[in-house]
Design a protein around this motif. Structure first.
Motif, PDB file in Angstrom:
ATOM      1  N   ALA A  11       0.912  13.001   2.020  1.00 56.53           N
ATOM      2  CA  ALA A  11       0.879  13.627   3.352  1.00 56.53           C
ATOM      3  C   ALA A  11       0.107  12.735   4.329  1.00 56.53           C
ATOM      4  CB  ALA A  11       0.249  15.017   3.274  1.00 56.53           C
ATOM      5  N   ASP A  12      -1.010  12.168   3.879  1.00 59.34           N
ATOM      6  CA  ASP A  12      -1.770  11.236   4.731  1.00 59.34           C
ATOM      7  C   ASP A  12      -0.924  10.011   5.058  1.00 59.34           C
ATOM      8  OD1 ASP A  12      -3.991  12.849   4.831  1.00 59.34           O
ATOM      9  OD2 ASP A  12      -5.179  11.654   3.423  1.00 59.34           O
ATOM     10  N   LEU A  13      -0.179   9.509   4.086  1.00 59.80           N
ATOM     11  CA  LEU A  13       0.696   8.361   4.319  1.00 59.80           C
ATOM     12  C   LEU A  13       1.733   8.694   5.390  1.00 59.80           C
ATOM     13  CD1 LEU A  13       1.817   5.544   3.615  1.00 59.80           C
ATOM     14  CD2 LEU A  13       3.173   6.668   1.830  1.00 59.80           C
ATOM     15  N   ALA A  14       2.326   9.862   5.315  1.00 57.23           N
ATOM     16  CA  ALA A  14       3.331  10.261   6.312  1.00 57.23           C
ATOM     17  C   ALA A  14       2.709  10.325   7.705  1.00 57.23           C
ATOM     18  CB  ALA A  14       3.941  11.605   5.936  1.00 57.23           C
ATOM     19  N   ARG A  15       1.494  10.874   7.801  1.00 52.25           N
ATOM     20  CA  ARG A  15       0.815  10.930   9.105  1.00 52.25           C
ATOM     21  C   ARG A  15       0.461   9.526   9.601  1.00 52.25           C
ATOM     22  NH1 ARG A  15      -1.405  15.567   6.646  1.00 52.25           N
ATOM     23  NH2 ARG A  15      -3.282  14.458   6.046  1.00 52.25           N
ATOM     24  N   ALA A  16       0.048   8.664   8.698  1.00 50.67           N
ATOM     25  CA  ALA A  16      -0.286   7.287   9.080  1.00 50.67           C
ATOM     26  C   ALA A  16       0.958   6.542   9.568  1.00 50.67           C
ATOM     27  CB  ALA A  16      -0.909   6.544   7.892  1.00 50.67           C
ATOM     28  N   MET A  18       0.838  -1.206   0.000  1.00 53.34           N
ATOM     29  CA  MET A  18       0.000   0.000   0.000  1.00 53.34           C
ATOM     30  C   MET A  18       0.871   1.253   0.000  1.00 53.34           C
ATOM     31  SD  MET A  18      -3.330  -0.931   2.307  1.00 53.34           S
ATOM     32  CE  MET A  18      -2.496  -1.685   3.677  1.00 53.34           C
ATOM     33  N   LYS A  19       1.930   1.250   0.808  1.00 50.87           N
ATOM     34  CA  LYS A  19       2.833   2.403   0.858  1.00 50.87           C
ATOM     35  C   LYS A  19       3.453   2.651  -0.519  1.00 50.87           C
ATOM     36  CE  LYS A  19       7.069   4.085   2.985  1.00 50.87           C
ATOM     37  NZ  LYS A  19       8.140   3.830   3.952  1.00 50.87           N
ATOM     38  N   ALA A  20       3.920   1.589  -1.167  1.00 51.51           N
ATOM     39  CA  ALA A  20       4.534   1.732  -2.486  1.00 51.51           C
ATOM     40  C   ALA A  20       3.541   2.305  -3.494  1.00 51.51           C
ATOM     41  CB  ALA A  20       5.070   0.382  -2.966  1.00 51.51           C
ATOM     42  N   LEU A  46       3.071   6.038  -2.774  1.00 51.20           N
ATOM     43  CA  LEU A  46       4.250   6.793  -3.190  1.00 51.20           C
ATOM     44  C   LEU A  46       4.353   6.900  -4.708  1.00 51.20           C
ATOM     45  CD1 LEU A  46       6.896   5.516  -0.631  1.00 51.20           C
ATOM     46  CD2 LEU A  46       5.770   7.768  -0.673  1.00 51.20           C
ATOM     47  N   GLU A  47       3.960   5.836  -5.407  1.00 49.28           N
ATOM     48  CA  GLU A  47       4.062   5.834  -6.864  1.00 49.28           C
ATOM     49  C   GLU A  47       2.927   6.600  -7.540  1.00 49.28           C
ATOM     50  OE1 GLU A  47       4.435   2.699 -10.621  1.00 49.28           O
ATOM     51  OE2 GLU A  47       4.411   1.933  -8.569  1.00 49.28           O
ATOM     52  N   HIS A  48       1.720   6.468  -7.018  1.00 46.57           N
ATOM     53  CA  HIS A  48       0.557   7.006  -7.730  1.00 46.57           C
ATOM     54  C   HIS A  48      -0.215   8.075  -6.961  1.00 46.57           C
ATOM     55  CE1 HIS A  48       1.018   3.853 -10.724  1.00 46.57           C
ATOM     56  NE2 HIS A  48       1.095   2.973  -9.740  1.00 46.57           N
ATOM     57  N   GLY A  49       0.177   8.345  -5.725  1.00 46.14           N
ATOM     58  CA  GLY A  49      -0.603   9.252  -4.891  1.00 46.14           C
ATOM     59  C   GLY A  49      -0.376  10.726  -5.201  1.00 46.14           C
TER      60      GLY A  49
END
Length: 84
Positions: free
Chosen positions: A61-66, A47-49, A52-55
């Motif tokens: 930013a949401d990924l970093a907070r998560a 999910m992270k990849a 990072l690739e398509h977000g």
């Protein structure tokens, strides 16, 4: 599906059920074991990849907070469980 408020998500990491054929789930578990990981960490990495690739910038930013939230949870609980 009902979204949780920010306060509710701070109490625990909610389970996210998915529908997967039993044989696929078992095979995936064996592959993850051979790769010295587990399904959860493998799926989180995938999910992270994808983010990072398509977000978008907002997604990243949401990924970093998560990731910060996961880090804080693991620190409170003594880290990730030992992998066998």
């Amino acid at each position: 599906m009902v979204e949780q408020s920010a306060g509710e998500s701070k109490r625990h990491t909610p389970a996210r059920p998915i529908r997967v054929p039993e044989l696929m789930w078992k095979a995936y578990g064996r592959v993850c074991e051979r790769l010295d990981t587990d399904r959860t960490n493998d799926l989180l990495g995938h999910m992270k990849a994808r983010v990072l690739e398509h977000g978008t910038d907002a997604d990243k930013a949401d990924l970093a907070r998560a990731e910060q939230e996961l880090s804080e949870r693991r620190a409170r609980k003594g880290g990730r469980p030992a992998q066998s």
